[in-house]
Scaffold this motif. Structure first.
Motif, PDB file in Angstrom:
ATOM      1  N   LEU A  59       0.835  -1.198   0.000  1.00 38.19           N
ATOM      2  CA  LEU A  59       0.000   0.000   0.000  1.00 38.19           C
ATOM      3  C   LEU A  59       0.872   1.251   0.000  1.00 38.19           C
ATOM      4  O   LEU A  59       1.951   1.261   0.595  1.00 38.19           O
ATOM      5  N   TYR A  60       0.376   2.272  -0.673  1.00 40.29           N
ATOM      6  CA  TYR A  60       1.070   3.555  -0.778  1.00 40.29           C
ATOM      7  C   TYR A  60       0.064   4.675  -0.562  1.00 40.29           C
ATOM      8  O   TYR A  60      -1.099   4.556  -0.931  1.00 40.29           O
ATOM      9  N   VAL A  61       0.552   5.770   0.027  1.00 46.13           N
ATOM     10  CA  VAL A  61      -0.292   6.926   0.304  1.00 46.13           C
ATOM     11  C   VAL A  61       0.200   8.098  -0.532  1.00 46.13           C
ATOM     12  O   VAL A  61       1.404   8.380  -0.580  1.00 46.13           O
ATOM     13  N   PHE A  62      -0.750   8.770  -1.187  1.00 48.66           N
ATOM     14  CA  PHE A  62      -0.423   9.927  -2.029  1.00 48.66           C
ATOM     15  C   PHE A  62      -1.247  11.113  -1.558  1.00 48.66           C
ATOM     16  O   PHE A  62      -2.462  11.001  -1.377  1.00 48.66           O
ATOM     17  N   LYS A  94     -10.485  -0.724   6.566  1.00 47.90           N
ATOM     18  CA  LYS A  94      -9.758  -1.928   6.987  1.00 47.90           C
ATOM     19  C   LYS A  94      -8.238  -1.680   7.033  1.00 47.90           C
ATOM     20  O   LYS A  94      -7.573  -2.095   7.974  1.00 47.90           O
ATOM     21  N   TRP A  95      -7.700  -1.003   6.021  1.00 46.54           N
ATOM     22  CA  TRP A  95      -6.248  -0.822   5.920  1.00 46.54           C
ATOM     23  C   TRP A  95      -5.726   0.428   6.606  1.00 46.54           C
ATOM     24  O   TRP A  95      -4.585   0.461   7.054  1.00 46.54           O
ATOM     25  N   THR A  96      -6.547   1.500   6.662  1.00 46.13           N
ATOM     26  CA  THR A  96      -6.037   2.767   7.197  1.00 46.13           C
ATOM     27  C   THR A  96      -6.625   3.129   8.558  1.00 46.13           C
ATOM     28  O   THR A  96      -6.026   3.891   9.301  1.00 46.13           O
ATOM     29  N   GLY A  97      -7.822   2.619   8.847  1.00 47.37           N
ATOM     30  CA  GLY A  97      -8.507   3.042  10.066  1.00 47.37           C
ATOM     31  C   GLY A  97      -9.346   4.288   9.830  1.00 47.37           C
ATOM     32  O   GLY A  97      -9.966   4.815  10.747  1.00 47.37           O
ATOM     33  N   TYR A  98      -9.368   4.766   8.588  1.00 49.04           N
ATOM     34  CA  TYR A  98     -10.109   5.984   8.245  1.00 49.04           C
ATOM     35  C   TYR A  98     -11.186   5.706   7.208  1.00 49.04           C
ATOM     36  O   TYR A  98     -11.082   4.745   6.448  1.00 49.04           O
ATOM     37  N   VAL A  99     -12.186   6.619   7.148  1.00 50.81           N
ATOM     38  CA  VAL A  99     -13.244   6.518   6.147  1.00 50.81           C
ATOM     39  C   VAL A  99     -13.021   7.567   5.061  1.00 50.81           C
ATOM     40  O   VAL A  99     -12.326   8.558   5.286  1.00 50.81           O
ATOM     41  N   ARG A 100     -13.642   7.345   3.898  1.00 52.39           N
ATOM     42  CA  ARG A 100     -13.546   8.309   2.801  1.00 52.39           C
ATOM     43  C   ARG A 100     -14.054   9.665   3.289  1.00 52.39           C
ATOM     44  O   ARG A 100     -15.095   9.746   3.928  1.00 52.39           O
ATOM     45  N   GLY A 101     -13.297  10.715   2.994  1.00 50.15           N
ATOM     46  CA  GLY A 101     -13.684  12.061   3.422  1.00 50.15           C
ATOM     47  C   GLY A 101     -13.063  12.440   4.751  1.00 50.15           C
ATOM     48  O   GLY A 101     -13.035  13.608   5.125  1.00 50.15           O
ATOM     49  N   GLY A 102     -12.535  11.442   5.473  1.00 45.34           N
ATOM     50  CA  GLY A 102     -11.892  11.721   6.754  1.00 45.34           C
ATOM     51  C   GLY A 102     -10.574  10.980   6.857  1.00 45.34           C
ATOM     52  O   GLY A 102     -10.121  10.638   7.941  1.00 45.34           O
ATOM     53  N   CYS A 103      -9.966  10.720   5.695  1.00 41.13           N
ATOM     54  CA  CYS A 103      -8.715   9.949   5.659  1.00 41.13           C
ATOM     55  C   CYS A 103      -7.518  10.891   5.763  1.00 41.13           C
ATOM     56  O   CYS A 103      -7.259  11.667   4.855  1.00 41.13           O
ATOM     57  N   SER A 104      -6.830  10.825   6.873  1.00 43.85           N
ATOM     58  CA  SER A 104      -5.649  11.661   7.093  1.00 43.85           C
ATOM     59  C   SER A 104      -4.401  10.863   6.744  1.00 43.85           C
ATOM     60  O   SER A 104      -4.353   9.657   6.988  1.00 43.85           O
ATOM     61  N   PRO A 105      -3.371  11.529   6.194  1.00 43.70           N
ATOM     62  CA  PRO A 105      -2.122  10.814   5.970  1.00 43.70           C
ATOM     63  C   PRO A 105      -1.416  10.500   7.289  1.00 43.70           C
ATOM     64  O   PRO A 105      -0.551   9.642   7.356  1.00 43.70           O
ATOM     65  N   LEU A 111       2.407   2.905   9.073  1.00 46.73           N
ATOM     66  CA  LEU A 111       3.031   4.000   8.337  1.00 46.73           C
ATOM     67  C   LEU A 111       3.400   3.463   6.962  1.00 46.73           C
ATOM     68  O   LEU A 111       4.400   2.773   6.789  1.00 46.73           O
ATOM     69  N   TYR A 112       2.528   3.729   5.989  1.00 46.64           N
ATOM     70  CA  TYR A 112       2.770   3.265   4.620  1.00 46.64           C
ATOM     71  C   TYR A 112       3.686   4.253   3.910  1.00 46.64           C
ATOM     72  O   TYR A 112       3.728   5.429   4.272  1.00 46.64           O
ATOM     73  N   PRO A 113       4.429   3.785   2.879  1.00 44.77           N
ATOM     74  CA  PRO A 113       5.242   4.729   2.109  1.00 44.77           C
ATOM     75  C   PRO A 113       4.338   5.856   1.594  1.00 44.77           C
ATOM     76  O   PRO A 113       3.286   5.585   1.006  1.00 44.77           O
ATOM     77  N   LEU A 148       5.729  11.930   8.463  1.00 47.31           N
ATOM     78  CA  LEU A 148       5.320  10.723   7.738  1.00 47.31           C
ATOM     79  C   LEU A 148       6.481  10.015   7.061  1.00 47.31           C
ATOM     80  O   LEU A 148       6.283   9.008   6.398  1.00 47.31           O
ATOM     81  N   ASP A 149       7.689  10.595   7.188  1.00 45.84           N
ATOM     82  CA  ASP A 149       8.840  10.077   6.461  1.00 45.84           C
ATOM     83  C   ASP A 149       8.492  10.027   4.966  1.00 45.84           C
ATOM     84  O   ASP A 149       8.785   9.057   4.272  1.00 45.84           O
ATOM     85  N   ALA A 150       7.817  11.088   4.511  1.00 48.51           N
ATOM     86  CA  ALA A 150       7.313  11.142   3.133  1.00 48.51           C
ATOM     87  C   ALA A 150       8.302  11.827   2.202  1.00 48.51           C
ATOM     88  O   ALA A 150       9.171  12.575   2.638  1.00 48.51           O
ATOM     89  N   ARG A 151       8.135  11.554   0.913  1.00 48.98           N
ATOM     90  CA  ARG A 151       8.953  12.199  -0.120  1.00 48.98           C
ATOM     91  C   ARG A 151       8.054  13.070  -0.998  1.00 48.98           C
ATOM     92  O   ARG A 151       6.903  12.723  -1.260  1.00 48.98           O
ATOM     93  N   PHE A 152       8.602  14.188  -1.460  1.00 48.66           N
ATOM     94  CA  PHE A 152       7.894  15.037  -2.407  1.00 48.66           C
ATOM     95  C   PHE A 152       8.161  14.488  -3.796  1.00 48.66           C
ATOM     96  O   PHE A 152       9.310  14.209  -4.142  1.00 48.66           O
ATOM     97  N   SER A 153       7.098  14.312  -4.589  1.00 52.33           N
ATOM     98  CA  SER A 153       7.226  13.690  -5.911  1.00 52.33           C
ATOM     99  C   SER A 153       6.253  14.318  -6.896  1.00 52.33           C
ATOM    100  O   SER A 153       5.251  14.905  -6.514  1.00 52.33           O
ATOM    101  N   GLU A 154       6.563  14.152  -8.192  1.00 52.03           N
ATOM    102  CA  GLU A 154       5.643  14.554  -9.261  1.00 52.03           C
ATOM    103  C   GLU A 154       4.544  13.509  -9.301  1.00 52.03           C
ATOM    104  O   GLU A 154       4.809  12.357  -9.612  1.00 52.03           O
ATOM    105  N   LEU A 155       3.325  13.890  -8.979  1.00 51.52           N
ATOM    106  CA  LEU A 155       2.228  12.916  -8.868  1.00 51.52           C
ATOM    107  C   LEU A 155       0.984  13.252  -9.656  1.00 51.52           C
ATOM    108  O   LEU A 155       0.129  12.406  -9.836  1.00 51.52           O
ATOM    109  N   ILE A 156       0.869  14.511 -10.106  1.00 52.93           N
ATOM    110  CA  ILE A 156      -0.407  14.887 -10.699  1.00 52.93           C
ATOM    111  C   ILE A 156      -0.347  14.984 -12.218  1.00 52.93           C
ATOM    112  O   ILE A 156       0.703  15.201 -12.794  1.00 52.93           O
TER     113      ILE A 156
END
Length: 157
Positions: A59-62, A94-105, A111-113, A148-156
């Motif tokens: 799983l990955y978070v964007f 199931k995977w994040t503990g969050y619902v659509r519209g209330g999903c925080s990174p 801690l997913y990539p 989040l130990d996150a990286r900035f990337s070209e995603l859009i």
């Protein structure tokens, strides 16, 4: 009036990361990103949505601006995968503990990539879900990435 703390806020608190909470009315059912940006009085390019995708069992978070669309090819490249697809909404809780519209990174079950759209770097602050529908938290993008130990990337697209 005091604001009830969400798990995401408590995590930022323990890391001494400053944030500002924005609450909004969600009774009208309008919880899509651009409506939320309008309700919290922030420009849509400052409000970011949290998307969860997967490649096989990984799983990955964007985290991208609400008015933008995730480019799955760029997302796969950032994650070092050949192909990536969106996690079905019914599997989000199931995977994040969050619902659509209330999903925080911040504060998912694991801690997913995590990858944040590079446009965030140019902004002083961005807003992301505080982990509950009706709440956003605004903070510095670099501090969010650090938490989040996150990286900035070209995603859009």
């Amino acid at each position: 009036m005091s604001i009830p703390k969400t798990n995401a806020m408590r995590i930022l608190d323990t890391r001494n990361i400053a944030y500002e909470v924005h609450q909004y009315d969600n009774e009208d059912g309008q919880i899509h990103g651009t409506a939320v940006a309008e309700k919290v009085n922030l420009a849509p390019e400052m409000v970011f949505k949290t998307l969860v995708a997967h490649s096989g069992a990984n799983l990955y978070v964007f985290v991208i601006p609400v008015a933008e669309e995730l480019d799955l090819k760029k997302a796969a490249k950032a994650a070092g995968e050949k192909k990536i697809e969106m996690l079905p909404v019914k599997e989000l809780l199931k995977w994040t503990g969050y619902v659509r519209g209330g999903c925080s990174p911040v504060g998912m079950k694991k801690l997913y990539p995590t990858f944040i759209a590079s446009s965030a770097v140019e902004l002083a602050t961005i807003a992301v879900s505080a982990g509950k529908i009706g709440m956003q938290m605004e903070l510095e993008p670099k501090q969010l990435a650090e938490a989040l130990d996150a990286r900035f990337s070209e995603l859009i697209k």
